[in-house]
Scaffold this motif. Structure first.
Motif, mmCIF file in Angstrom:
data_model
loop_
_atom_site.group_PDB
_atom_site.id
_atom_site.type_symbol
_atom_site.label_atom_id
_atom_site.label_comp_id
_atom_site.label_asym_id
_atom_site.label_seq_id
_atom_site.Cartn_x
_atom_site.Cartn_y
_atom_site.Cartn_z
ATOM 1 N N ASP A 67 36.710 43.817 48.940
ATOM 2 C CA ASP A 67 36.219 42.573 48.329
ATOM 3 C C ASP A 67 34.989 42.823 47.463
ATOM 4 O OD1 ASP A 67 38.229 41.181 49.552
ATOM 5 O OD2 ASP A 67 37.009 40.551 51.272
ATOM 6 N N GLU A 87 42.029 44.407 46.438
ATOM 7 C CA GLU A 87 42.743 43.696 47.498
ATOM 8 C C GLU A 87 43.269 44.709 48.511
ATOM 9 O OE1 GLU A 87 45.813 41.262 45.978
ATOM 10 O OE2 GLU A 87 44.452 39.732 45.179
ATOM 11 N N LYS A 117 42.767 43.417 42.299
ATOM 12 C CA LYS A 117 42.937 41.986 42.517
ATOM 13 C C LYS A 117 43.717 41.369 41.374
ATOM 14 C CE LYS A 117 39.104 40.531 45.456
ATOM 15 N NZ LYS A 117 37.879 39.681 45.551
#
Length: 641
Positions: free
Chosen positions: A200, A205, A218
Motif C-alpha cells: 500500500d 496491490e 494498483k
C-alpha cells in the motif's frame, strides 16, 4: 667561437631534456614549465618582451596567435582552444602570460625544439563505479512469524528475495514492478500485514493464494472514455510504449523521456499517464480542473510538470524520488531557501523584482550573508532564482580622472615723467633697480641743475621750493601654470561626488548705539566670518555593452582673488561646467574650457606734443598691460570589472 658553440650545445640539450620530460608526463608542473620557458627565452628574446593587454571575452586561440605574431615566436595553437579570456595585463613578460594561462585554464603546453605547442588537455576517462548490491534490512522471527523491515529505496526484487530467504514464503511479482524502489519501516508485525502495508505504501496491490503472495501494480483507472492502452512498457528495452486516445497520445522513448500530443486533454490525465509510462511515484493532493493542448518531444517528467502547472495555482516537489503535486501554498509543497547573490549587494534588490514573481512568496533580506530568505512553493522559488541569476552580474567600476589645466601669462609696461607743485611732497625717494621709479624734491633737482650750469654759456636757473619731479620706467612679466588631477571612483549607475576646498576668514565690525536716559551708549563688536572656495565634482556614469561610458558630470571651481582691505573678504571667482558626454573606455575628452585675453593701453600727457615720437616719452606718462589665461577641464574614464 668554440665557447659560443659549447653554449649552443648546452642550450639545445637542456631544451630537449625538458621537452622529452614533458612528453613523458601527462602534466608538467608549474615549476617545470617556468624553467623550460626561462631556458628557451635565452634563444627566443620574444619570450622576454613585455606586453600590455586589455582583453575581454576573446578566444584563447586568437590571443595566442596575436602574441606570437607580435613577438616573433614559433607557436602551434590548437584551433579548438575557444575558451574566452578576460584579463588586463600591464607590462608583463610574454613567458609569464603563458604560465598564467597554463595555471588558470585546462590547457597543455609542449615544447618541440623552438616550437611551443598549445592544445586542450585530453579528457580523463570516467571511472565506472562498480555496482554493489545492497542487502535490504529484513529480520524474521520464526517463533511467531513476525517480520521487521527498514526499507530505504530498496529494490522490490531484492526485498522479496530476502523475505523469502528468511521466512520460506514465496513472493511473486509482476515483471514491470520488480525494479521499483521500496520504502517503509515496520517493527514486529505479522508477515502478511507487513507485506500488505509495504504494498500500500508503495503503490502496489497484494493478493494471497495459498502460501504465495502475488504483487502487482494498483489499478490506476487509466482506461477511460477517451484513453486506451496499447502495448506494455518495458524499461531498458528497445520497444516503445504507446498510450493513445481521441485527444491524448503519449509515447515512451525508453530513454527516460516522452513524446506527448494532447488536444484539450485534462492536466490530471497527462500527469497520471506520464507517471505510469516512466514508472514515477507521485502523490496528487489536487490538480487543476482545466484542459491543455500541447505537443512536446523528448520531455522528461519534471519538465512536463513545470510546463503543465505553469500559470496555475498548483506546484510540485520531489522528495525521495516521489513527486508531490498540489496547491502551491499547501504545507506539503512549501519550502524555505537562502538565495545568495555573488556580484551585487542584496540591499534594495527586492524593489527590482517584478510583482508577478513575488506573488505567493515571503521574502526577507539577509544582509550578513548577502542573500534573500525565500519561503513559498518550489516552482515560484525556481522562477525567482532564474531572475536573480539573470541580474546578478558583475557591476563595472568606473574611475574618472578629472584633469584641470590652468595657465596665466601677463606683462605690463609703465613709463613717463610727471612734474607738479606740492610743498608737502619734498622728499627724494623711490626705487632704482630692478624697477626705476623715483620722486625728486626741489632741492635734489636744483643740485642737479647746479651741476649742469657752468658748461659753456649754459644756465638753467633754479626750480621753486615747492616743485617736484617723478620719473617712472617699469616692466613686469608673470607666468602661472597649475595642473590638478582629482580622481573619483563609483559603481556603474551610481552618483559620486568629491569636494576639495579652502576656507578663509575676515573680520566684520558692528557698531550698536543705544540711548539710555538721554545718554548715548556705543558698543563695538567684532565677528570673524568664513568664506570658502572649493572644487566640487559630481559624476554619474553609465557603462554600455561596448564599454562606452556616458557621463553626467558637473564641475564647479571657486578661487580666491585679491583683498581690497586686510579686514575685508577676498574676491572670489567661479567657473561652472555641466554636461552630458559619451566617451570610450580609457580615452581622454575635453569637457569644457575658458580662454580669456585682456589688453590695456592708457596714457596722459600734454596735448598734441604727447603724440609726437620721441617727445612723447618726455611729455607724457603711459602704461600698457596684457593678460592671457586658459582653463581646460579634461576627463578620462577607466572601466574595471
Amino acid at each position: 667561437m668554440k665557447k659560443y658553440s659549447v653554449i649552443n650545445i648546452i642550450f639545445i640539450i637542456s631544451v630537449l631534456i625538458l621537452s622529452f620530460k614533458s612528453f613523458g608526463q601527462n602534466q608538467i608542473t608549474n615549476e617545470q614549465l617556468n624553467k623550460t620557458l626561462d631556458t628557451l627565452s635565452l634563444k627566443q628574446a620574444g619570450l622576454n618582451n613585455r606586453v600590455q593587454l586589455n582583453v575581454s571575452n576573446i578566444e584563447m586561440v586568437d590571443l595566442l596567435n596575436s602574441i606570437g605574431l607580435e613577438n616573433n615566436l614559433n607557436l602551434s595553437v590548437d584551433p579548438n582552444l575557444i575558451q574566452l579570456v578576460t584579463y588586463n595585463f600591464y607590462d608583463v613578460p610574454v613567458k609569464e602570460v603563458f604560465s598564467f594561462l597554463y595555471r588558470n585554464y585546462n590547457i597543455e603546453i609542449n615544447f618541440i625544439g623552438s616550437i611551443i605547442s598549445f592544445k586542450n588537455k585530453p579528457k580523463e576517462k570516467e571511472v565506472q563505479v562498480k555496482y554493489i548490491r545492497k542487502t535490504p534490512d529484513v529480520s524474521f522471527n520464526a517463533e511467531n512469524n513476525f517480520l521487521t523491515v527498514d526499507l530505504r529505496n530498496d529494490t522490490l526484487e531484492f526485498v522479496a528475495h530476502e523475505i523469502t530467504k528468511q521466512s520460506g514464503l514465496n513472493i511473486v511479482m509482476d515483471n514491470q514492478i520488480k525494479y521499483n524502489p521500496m520504502s517503509g519501516y515496520f517493527v514486529n508485525r505479522p508477515i502478511a500485514d507487513v507485506i500488505e502495508m509495504i504494498s500500500d505504501a508503495n503503490g502496489l496491490e497484494m493478493e494471497i493464494k495459498g502460501d504465495t503472495y502475488y504483487l502487482k501494480p494498483k489499478d490506476k483507472n487509466i482506461s477511460g472514455s477517451n484513453i486506451n492502452t496499447k502495448g506494455g512498457s518495458q524499461r531498458g528495452g528497445n520497444n516503445k510504449s504507446n498510450l493513445s486516445g481521441d485527444n491524448l497520445e503519449i509515447i515512451n522513448n525508453t530513454d527516460g523521456t516522452l513524446t506527448i500530443n494532447a488536444d484539450r486533454a485534462s492536466i490530471r490525465d497527462i500527469i497520471m499517464l506520464a507517471a505510469y509510462e516512466l514508472k514515477e511515484h507521485y502523490f496528487l493532493y489536487g490538480t487543476p480542473e482545466t484542459t491543455i493542448t500541447l505537443s512536446a518531444k523528448n520531455i522528461d517528467f519534471e519538465e512536463l510538470l513545470i510546463k503543465v502547472l505553469n500559470g496555475t495555482s498548483y506546484s510540485y516537489e520531489m522528495n525521495n524520488r516521489i513527486y508531490i503535486v498540489g496547491e502551491q501554498n499547501s504545507e506539503n509543497l512549501r519550502q524555505t531557501e537562502l538565495i545568495k547573490l555573488e556580484y551585487r549587494t542584496v540591499e534594495k534588490i527586492i524593489e527590482l523584482i517584478p510583482k508577478e514573481l513575488v506573488n505567493g512568496l515571503e521574502i526577507h533580506e539577509f544582509l550578513e550573508l548577502n542573500g534573500l530568505v525565500v519561503s513559498g512553493s518550489s516552482r515560484r522559488i525556481i522562477e525567482l532564482k532564474k531572475f536573480l541569476l539573470a541580474i546578478d552580474q558583475v557591476v563595472p567600476m568606473v574611475q574618472i580622472d578629472i584633469i584641470i589645466l590652468y595657465s596665466q601669462k601677463g606683462s605690463s609696461l609703465a613709463t613717463g615723467i610727471k612734474a607738479a607743485l606740492d610743498a608737502e611732497n619734498q622728499v627724494t625717494s623711490g626705487q632704482v633697480f630692478p624697477e626705476y621709479d623715483m620722486n625728486f624734491s626741489s632741492a635734489s633737482l636744483n643740485a642737479i641743475i647746479n651741476a649742469l650750469n657752468g658748461f659753456g654759456n649754459l644756465n638753467l636757473g633754479k626750480v621753486t621750493s615747492d616743485f617736484f619731479l617723478s620719473l617712472q620706467a617699469l616692466e613686469s612679466n608673470n607666468v602661472v601654470e597649475t595642473e590638478s588631477t582629482p580622481k573619483i571612483s563609483t559603481l556603474n549607475g551610481h552618483e559620486a561626488s568629491i569636494s576639495i576646498g579652502e576656507q578663509r576668514y575676515y573680520q566684520e565690525e558692528r557698531v550698536q548705539v543705544s540711548n539710555v536716559v538721554g545718554n548715548a551708549n556705543v558698543q563695538n563688536s567684532r565677528i570673524w566670518k568664513q568664506i570658502e572656495a572649493s572644487l566640487e565634482v559630481e559624476i554619474k556614469p553609465f557603462v554600455s555593452a561596448d564599454e562606452h561610458v556616458t557621463l553626467e558630470i558637473s564641475v564647479s571651481q571657486n578661487d580666491f582673488g585679491e583683498q581690497v582691505d586686510p579686514t575685508a573678504p577676498p574676491n572670489k571667482t567661479t567657473q561652472t561646467f555641466k554636461s552630458l558626454v559619451r566617451v570610450k573606455n580609457g580615452e581622454v575628452i575635453l569637457m569644457g574650457g575658458l580662454e580669456k585675453k585682456t589688453s590695456r593701453d592708457s596714457g596722459s600727457g600734454f596735448p598734441i606734443l604727447s603724440r609726437i615720437p620721441i617727445l612723447k616719452w618726455f611729455l607724457s606718462s603711459r602704461s600698457k598691460a596684457k593678460d592671457k589665461s586658459k582653463l581646460h577641464i579634461l576627463i578620462r574614464p577607466t572601466v574595471t570589472y
